[in-house]
Scaffold this motif. Structure first.
Motif, PDB file in Angstrom:
ATOM      1  N   ARG A 143       0.858  -1.194   0.000  1.00 12.12           N
ATOM      2  CA  ARG A 143       0.000   0.000   0.000  1.00 12.12           C
ATOM      3  C   ARG A 143       0.888   1.235   0.000  1.00 12.12           C
ATOM      4  NH1 ARG A 143      -5.221  -0.113   2.329  1.00 12.12           N
ATOM      5  NH2 ARG A 143      -5.950  -2.241   2.578  1.00 12.12           N
TER       6      ARG A 143
ATOM      7  N   LYS B 166       0.537   5.529   0.208  1.00 11.65           N
ATOM      8  CA  LYS B 166      -0.265   6.733   0.429  1.00 11.65           C
ATOM      9  C   LYS B 166       0.449   7.871  -0.295  1.00 11.65           C
ATOM     10  CE  LYS B 166      -1.972   5.075   4.852  1.00 11.65           C
ATOM     11  NZ  LYS B 166      -1.923   5.243   6.309  1.00 11.65           N
TER      12      LYS B 166
ATOM     13  N   HIS C  38      -1.676  14.188  -2.547  1.00 11.73           N
ATOM     14  CA  HIS C  38      -2.356  14.800  -3.684  1.00 11.73           C
ATOM     15  C   HIS C  38      -1.381  15.641  -4.492  1.00 11.73           C
ATOM     16  CE1 HIS C  38      -6.177  13.303  -2.444  1.00 11.73           C
ATOM     17  NE2 HIS C  38      -6.116  13.916  -1.272  1.00 11.73           N
TER      18      HIS C  38
ATOM     19  N   GLU D  32       0.122  11.988  -7.891  1.00  5.47           N
ATOM     20  CA  GLU D  32      -0.425  10.766  -8.480  1.00  5.47           C
ATOM     21  C   GLU D  32       0.130  10.489  -9.876  1.00  5.47           C
ATOM     22  OE1 GLU D  32      -3.649  12.372  -5.670  1.00  5.47           O
ATOM     23  OE2 GLU D  32      -2.317  13.239  -7.185  1.00  5.47           O
TER      24      GLU D  32
ATOM     25  N   GLU E 240       2.377   7.175 -10.942  1.00  8.56           N
ATOM     26  CA  GLU E 240       2.000   6.254 -12.000  1.00  8.56           C
ATOM     27  C   GLU E 240       3.054   6.218 -13.112  1.00  8.56           C
ATOM     28  OE1 GLU E 240      -2.057   7.006 -13.247  1.00  8.56           O
ATOM     29  OE2 GLU E 240      -2.707   7.135 -11.152  1.00  8.56           O
TER      30      GLU E 240
ATOM     31  N   CYS F  97      -2.975  -0.558  -8.683  1.00  6.43           N
ATOM     32  CA  CYS F  97      -4.368  -0.139  -8.519  1.00  6.43           C
ATOM     33  C   CYS F  97      -4.464   1.177  -7.756  1.00  6.43           C
ATOM     34  CB  CYS F  97      -5.141  -1.205  -7.740  1.00  6.43           C
ATOM     35  SG  CYS F  97      -5.040  -2.857  -8.470  1.00  6.43           S
ATOM     36  N   ARG F  98      -5.290   2.078  -8.278  1.00  6.32           N
ATOM     37  CA  ARG F  98      -5.568   3.340  -7.590  1.00  6.32           C
ATOM     38  C   ARG F  98      -6.846   3.143  -6.794  1.00  6.32           C
ATOM     39  NH1 ARG F  98      -7.251   7.301 -11.492  1.00  6.32           N
ATOM     40  NH2 ARG F  98      -5.245   6.823 -12.417  1.00  6.32           N
TER      41      ARG F  98
ATOM     42  N   GLU G  32      -9.593   8.308  -2.693  1.00  7.98           N
ATOM     43  CA  GLU G  32      -8.946   9.577  -2.354  1.00  7.98           C
ATOM     44  C   GLU G  32      -9.360   9.943  -0.936  1.00  7.98           C
ATOM     45  OE1 GLU G  32      -9.181  12.846  -5.037  1.00  7.98           O
ATOM     46  OE2 GLU G  32      -8.910  11.565  -6.796  1.00  7.98           O
TER      47      GLU G  32
ATOM     48  N   TYR H  71      -4.294  12.147   0.890  1.00 12.63           N
ATOM     49  CA  TYR H  71      -3.587  11.292  -0.052  1.00 12.63           C
ATOM     50  C   TYR H  71      -4.552  10.475  -0.896  1.00 12.63           C
ATOM     51  CZ  TYR H  71      -4.668   7.647   3.373  1.00 12.63           C
ATOM     52  OH  TYR H  71      -5.323   6.790   4.220  1.00 12.63           O
ATOM     53  N   THR H  72      -3.981   9.867  -1.952  1.00 16.32           N
ATOM     54  CA  THR H  72      -4.680   8.861  -2.748  1.00 16.32           C
ATOM     55  C   THR H  72      -4.018   7.525  -2.444  1.00 16.32           C
ATOM     56  OG1 THR H  72      -5.152  10.457  -4.498  1.00 16.32           O
ATOM     57  CG2 THR H  72      -5.307   8.128  -5.087  1.00 16.32           C
TER      58      THR H  72
ATOM     59  N   TYR I 197      -2.907   3.745  -3.199  1.00 12.35           N
ATOM     60  CA  TYR I 197      -2.554   2.829  -4.290  1.00 12.35           C
ATOM     61  C   TYR I 197      -2.108   1.513  -3.673  1.00 12.35           C
ATOM     62  CZ  TYR I 197      -2.237   6.574  -7.798  1.00 12.35           C
ATOM     63  OH  TYR I 197      -2.513   7.599  -8.664  1.00 12.35           O
TER      64      TYR I 197
ATOM     65  N   SER J 270       0.235  -2.007  -5.084  1.00  7.90           N
ATOM     66  CA  SER J 270       0.819  -2.888  -6.089  1.00  7.90           C
ATOM     67  C   SER J 270       0.387  -4.291  -5.673  1.00  7.90           C
ATOM     68  CB  SER J 270       2.341  -2.760  -6.135  1.00  7.90           C
ATOM     69  OG  SER J 270       2.922  -3.181  -4.926  1.00  7.90           O
TER      70      SER J 270
END
Length: 111
Positions: free
Chosen positions: A7, A9, A12, A15, A19, A41-42, A45, A49-50, A52, A54
């Motif tokens: 995971r 974090k 903002h 992003e 990616e 994977c996103r 929000e 943070y957003t 993600y 892997s």
């Protein structure tokens, strides 16, 4: 089957860079014995943070552990944290590993 996730974090505004780094890096993973699949994977929000993850799928936990001790792993992670990767994180990656106890494909039913 074994599923390994990390995971992230991502603050903002970082992003697209996050990616980009994943798209452009050589993971050296495609030819590793036991490797099945990878997804970045996103998620949701949040206020700061957003999220993600892997997500890698392995034939077994032993396959995953062998990958983490391999030269391919060292090569794939050698630039982690480099200043050229201008991604702002909250904390570091958070690893989670899962052994599959049930796996279904289309048309199958749980036994």
């Amino acid at each position: 089957m074994f599923i390994a996730t990390n995971r992230f974090k991502v603050k903002h505004g970082s992003e697209a860079e996050f990616e980009r780094v994943w798209r452009e890096r050589d993971t050296y993973i495609a030819s590793v014995p036991g490797f099945v699949a990878f997804d970045l994977c996103r998620g949701a929000e949040k206020e700061e943070y957003t999220l993600y993850i892997s997500h890698t799928v392995w034939g077994s936990k032993a396959d995953f552990e062998a990958w983490t001790k391999s030269e391919a792993f060292r090569l794939a992670h050698r630039d982690a944290g480099a200043s050229s990767n201008r991604v702002n994180y909250i904390g570091g990656p958070e690893f989670e590993g899962f052994e599959s106890v049930l796996s279904l494909t289309p048309g199958e039913k749980a036994a």
